[in-house]
Scaffold this motif. Structure first.
Motif, PDB file in Angstrom:
ATOM      1  N   LYS A  44       0.881  -0.970  -0.236  1.00 16.53           N
ATOM      2  CA  LYS A  44      -0.014  -0.226  -0.173  1.00 16.53           C
ATOM      3  C   LYS A  44       0.778   1.342   0.320  1.00 16.53           C
ATOM      4  O   LYS A  44       0.620   2.572  -1.143  1.00 16.53           O
ATOM      5  N   SER A  45       1.653   1.360   0.596  1.00 16.58           N
ATOM      6  CA  SER A  45       2.332   2.970   1.047  1.00 16.58           C
ATOM      7  C   SER A  45       3.198   2.656   0.274  1.00 16.58           C
ATOM      8  O   SER A  45       3.973   3.296  -0.642  1.00 16.58           O
ATOM      9  N   SER A  46       3.728   1.467  -0.385  1.00 17.52           N
ATOM     10  CA  SER A  46       4.835   1.918  -1.632  1.00 17.52           C
ATOM     11  C   SER A  46       4.020   1.927  -3.347  1.00 17.52           C
ATOM     12  O   SER A  46       4.656   3.311  -4.089  1.00 17.52           O
ATOM     13  N   THR A  47       2.466   1.664  -3.027  1.00 16.45           N
ATOM     14  CA  THR A  47       1.869   2.469  -3.996  1.00 16.45           C
ATOM     15  C   THR A  47       1.664   3.635  -4.279  1.00 16.45           C
ATOM     16  O   THR A  47       1.919   4.530  -4.540  1.00 16.45           O
ATOM     17  N   MET A  48       1.381   4.146  -2.331  1.00 17.61           N
ATOM     18  CA  MET A  48       1.437   5.390  -2.407  1.00 17.61           C
ATOM     19  C   MET A  48       2.029   6.499  -2.875  1.00 17.61           C
ATOM     20  O   MET A  48       1.955   7.534  -3.075  1.00 17.61           O
ATOM     21  N   ARG A  49       3.604   6.464  -2.582  1.00 16.03           N
ATOM     22  CA  ARG A  49       4.735   6.896  -2.944  1.00 16.03           C
ATOM     23  C   ARG A  49       4.614   7.030  -3.925  1.00 16.03           C
ATOM     24  O   ARG A  49       5.423   8.038  -4.696  1.00 16.03           O
ATOM     25  N   MET A  50       4.667   5.672  -5.316  1.00 11.69           N
ATOM     26  CA  MET A  50       4.269   6.128  -6.546  1.00 11.69           C
ATOM     27  C   MET A  50       3.090   7.050  -7.047  1.00 11.69           C
ATOM     28  O   MET A  50       3.678   7.965  -7.957  1.00 11.69           O
ATOM     29  N   ALA A  84       1.841  11.715   4.943  1.00 12.32           N
ATOM     30  CA  ALA A  84       2.527  10.538   4.588  1.00 12.32           C
ATOM     31  C   ALA A  84       2.398   9.730   6.029  1.00 12.32           C
ATOM     32  O   ALA A  84       2.253   9.745   7.158  1.00 12.32           O
ATOM     33  N   GLN A  85       2.644   8.463   5.707  1.00 11.40           N
ATOM     34  CA  GLN A  85       2.297   7.867   7.400  1.00 11.40           C
ATOM     35  C   GLN A  85       2.871   8.550   8.635  1.00 11.40           C
ATOM     36  O   GLN A  85       2.054   7.884   9.802  1.00 11.40           O
ATOM     37  N   LEU A 160      -3.478  10.142   1.556  1.00  9.35           N
ATOM     38  CA  LEU A 160      -3.498  10.179   3.352  1.00  9.35           C
ATOM     39  C   LEU A 160      -2.803   8.772   3.993  1.00  9.35           C
ATOM     40  O   LEU A 160      -3.725   7.545   3.055  1.00  9.35           O
ATOM     41  N   ASP A 161      -1.319   7.749   4.279  1.00  5.42           N
ATOM     42  CA  ASP A 161      -1.457   7.132   4.113  1.00  5.42           C
ATOM     43  C   ASP A 161      -1.475   6.070   5.498  1.00  5.42           C
ATOM     44  O   ASP A 161      -0.941   7.091   6.824  1.00  5.42           O
ATOM     45  N   GLU A 162      -2.451   5.544   5.728  1.00 13.82           N
ATOM     46  CA  GLU A 162      -2.757   4.763   7.052  1.00 13.82           C
ATOM     47  C   GLU A 162      -3.006   6.394   8.330  1.00 13.82           C
ATOM     48  O   GLU A 162      -2.004   6.119   9.394  1.00 13.82           O
ATOM     49  N   THR A 192      -4.931   4.197   2.248  1.00 15.21           N
ATOM     50  CA  THR A 192      -4.530   3.535   2.661  1.00 15.21           C
ATOM     51  C   THR A 192      -4.848   3.257   4.599  1.00 15.21           C
ATOM     52  O   THR A 192      -4.736   4.084   5.097  1.00 15.21           O
ATOM     53  N   THR A 193      -4.871   2.222   4.670  1.00 11.75           N
ATOM     54  CA  THR A 193      -5.939   1.575   5.944  1.00 11.75           C
ATOM     55  C   THR A 193      -5.661   0.271   6.078  1.00 11.75           C
ATOM     56  O   THR A 193      -5.534  -0.510   5.041  1.00 11.75           O
ATOM     57  N   HIS A 194      -5.458  -0.483   7.251  1.00 14.79           N
ATOM     58  CA  HIS A 194      -5.345  -1.473   7.765  1.00 14.79           C
ATOM     59  C   HIS A 194      -6.295  -1.632   8.670  1.00 14.79           C
ATOM     60  O   HIS A 194      -6.672  -2.772   9.548  1.00 14.79           O
ATOM     61  N   TYR A 195      -6.957  -0.851   9.040  1.00 15.29           N
ATOM     62  CA  TYR A 195      -8.536  -1.202   9.430  1.00 15.29           C
ATOM     63  C   TYR A 195      -9.781  -1.220   9.007  1.00 15.29           C
ATOM     64  O   TYR A 195      -9.758  -0.012   8.052  1.00 15.29           O
ATOM     65  N   MET A 196     -10.072  -2.271   9.318  1.00 19.69           N
ATOM     66  CA  MET A 196     -11.414  -2.668   8.418  1.00 19.69           C
ATOM     67  C   MET A 196     -12.534  -0.820   8.472  1.00 19.69           C
ATOM     68  O   MET A 196     -13.645  -0.608   7.657  1.00 19.69           O
ATOM     69  N   ASP A 197     -13.062  -1.061   9.485  1.00 17.66           N
ATOM     70  CA  ASP A 197     -14.187   0.093   9.962  1.00 17.66           C
ATOM     71  C   ASP A 197     -13.337   1.364   9.070  1.00 17.66           C
ATOM     72  O   ASP A 197     -14.573   1.658   8.931  1.00 17.66           O
TER      73      ASP A 197
END
Lengths: 304, 256
Positions: A44-50, A84-85, A160-162, A192-197
């Protein structure tokens, strides 16, 4: 803005032998709120940075706000807002100075920058701390200021990264509320997120990523409908229990401490288990979530 | 103005804003060369007596002061391009934030170098005022000293940031003093090149600060000759090469 803010086609990113993003394709519509959901290391973050033009792609095509990140980085960034994250607020400056100086990077005049800073401090509910040093802020306040800073140039799209990782529930909800306001204003959001909610709250559409690839795409509701049942029954049995869900004809996912049973009628399934003599030590019926979608698709939980 | 000039200026602005509250730190470093001038040039100078500089008998203070201009330009630039640069690169990730704006690495680097140069130049010019008051300036050539000092600052801004891109932690900066202290003491700041044995002179002449010291001393004494071209060429070339290398290193560190 008529064209799609992001078009990615077979997009890949490799660091030496390690493939972080492995040929993903997706498109984001103007004004859409689009999420990338996945565990740490999913790409996710790599995609975001691109997308934010600070990481050159290894192969594939990528178009951001109508330009090529490799060639038009500066012009693209002038219309982007990036969160950024990890917080990278300017520790040497006050809150207001952070916003003003950042506005200057975008070529906004000092006077206008001051007005913008005051307006954004209001938006981030930090107006009373305008002259405080950044270091005195809590984690949630820093995030809000970072988001405010990403808006100084009135961006067409905010990345927005996480955004809420590491925040307490109250701070998260305040942040969601602000992001929802942005969405209402028609700003395209890519998060990007790793929270489903979080994804369920904020995303119109999302991709689920795992090991550099997109494993599913759709709206939160459609993904749940497509990959899991309406409800999930969570049951716990003693370690020596011999309940075999397969022969009972129940779709299930065994976890370390409990078993998830996918069903459209949680209460009914539980009642049937009990009448069959398989009374669990504890049970819970809940609505299916994106967590279940991820589990069903990858066999692994999202947050370990 | 083109973006290549305008965007680095925004980075300079950021530094001005950030130093507005901590200007005491900026100004305090101004006194360092004055202490050296008084302690060594005037104090120790009593013991040393006059010495011969290209045929002129001059006081020790007259000899040392121009060297201190060059070292203060170096120190001013080095401080910003090492500790502060590292803080912005690794700890605070200020550069990362800048790169999410229209600024690119070259803009950020040029801005930081310009700021370091201004800072170094500021120390040099204030110290020049002190020199003038002490009667230590002997030539109209001295009007070119600020330009020479800016060049010294720019060169050390590039060299300092190049070293900083290899720092892994704050402890690594101990090495910095192992480099700047010998440069400060041995670059003919406190004694003439002729003091060194013949075989060692080319080594001294190969180090960067020597060129600043010798050039500024010639300007202060009015003993400018063709060696000035060599000094300027050395510093310009060192600056250009180091800047290119830093630009590359930053790309590796920040854009991957």
């Amino acid at each position: 803005m008529a064209s799609k803010p992001v078009i990615a086609k077979d997009l890949s990113k490799a660091f030496g032998d390690f493939v972080a993003v492995d040929g993903i394709s997706f498109e984001i519509e103007p004004g859409e709120s689009f999420a990338m959901l996945g565990p740490n290391g999913a790409g996710k973050s790599s995609t975001m940075r691109m997308v934010s033009t600070v990481s050159p792609r290894t192969s594939g095509e990528l178009q951001v706000l109508g330009g090529d990140p490799l060639a038009d980085g500066s012009a693209i960034r002038s219309r982007l807002g990036v969160v950024a994250q990890e917080d990278n607020l300017d520790a040497a400056l006050t809150l207001r100075e952070n916003l003003m100086v950042y506005a200057r990077y975008f070529g906004i005049g000092w006077k206008q920058a001051g007005r913008k800073a005051d307006e954004l401090l209001e938006f981030a509910r930090l107006a009373d701390r305008a002259k405080a040093p950044v270091m005195s802020l809590s984690g949630g306040m820093k995030r809000r200021l970072t988001i405010a800073r990403a808006l100084v140039n009135e961006p067409d799209m905010v990345l927005l990264d996480e955004p809420t990782t590491g925040l307490d529930p109250q701070a998260r909800h305040l942040l969601w509320e602000r992001l929802y306001q942005l969405k209402e204003r028609g700003v395209t959001l890519l998060l990007t997120t790793h929270y489903m909610d979080e994804a369920e709250q904020l995303a119109d559409r999302l991709v689920i990523m795992d090991q550099g690839q997109i494993v599913a795409e759709g709206s939160p509701a459609s993904l749940i409908a497509q990959h899991v049942t309406r409800e999930v029954l969570e049951v716990r049995y003693p370690a020596d229990s011999t309940v075999d869900f397969q022969t009972l004809g129940l779709r299930n996912e065994p976890l370390a401490d409990r078993t998830l049973v996918y069903t459209d009628d949680g209460e009914g399934t539980l009642a049937k288990l009990i009448t069959d003599g398989h009374t669990p030590t504890s049970s819970l019926v809940r609505r299916a979530s994106l967590e279940d979608v991820f589990l069903a698709l990858t066999g692994r939980t999202l947050v370990e | 103005m083109s973006a290549a000039v305008l965007l680095p200026l925004r980075v300079v602005e950021r530094n001005i804003v950030s130093y507005r509250r901590t200007w005491v730190i900026l100004v305090s470093a101004m006194f360092e060369p004055i202490f050296f001038l008084y302690g060594l040039g005037v104090g120790l100078g009593r013991l040393v007596g006059d010495l011969d500089w290209q045929g002129d008998m001059i006081t020790y203070a007259q000899f040392v002061a121009p060297g201190l201009i060059a070292t203060s330009a170096m120190n001013g630039a080095i401080f910003d391009m090492t500790f502060n640069f590292y803080f912005k690169l690794k700890e605070n990730r200020t550069f990362e934030a800048m790169l999410a704006s229209p600024l690119s690495i070259a803009h950020v680097l040029d801005g930081e170098m310009a700021w370091a140069m201004i800072r170094g130049g500021f120390y040099s010019v204030t110290f020049m005022g002190v020199m003038y008051a002490f009667g230590l300036i002997a030539s109209w050539w001295a009007l070119l000293i600020p330009l020479a000092a800016l060049l010294v600052g720019l060169m050390f801004a590039a060299l300092g940031s190049f070293g900083t891109t290899f720092a892994r932690n704050w402890q690594d900066f101990d090495i910095l003093f192992l480099i700047t202290q010998p440069l400060f003491l041995l670059s003919t700041t406190f004694f003439a090149l002729e003091v060194y044995p013949t075989w060692l002179r080319p080594v001294v002449q190969a180090t960067p600060l020597y060129h600043g010291v010798d050039l500024i001393r010639d300007l202060a004494r009015g003993t400018v000759d063709s060696s000035a071209f060599g000094h300027v060429a050395y510093m310009v070339i060192a600056t250009v090469i180091a800047r290119r290398l830093v630009n590359k290193r930053l790309g590796k560190l920040l854009l991957q």
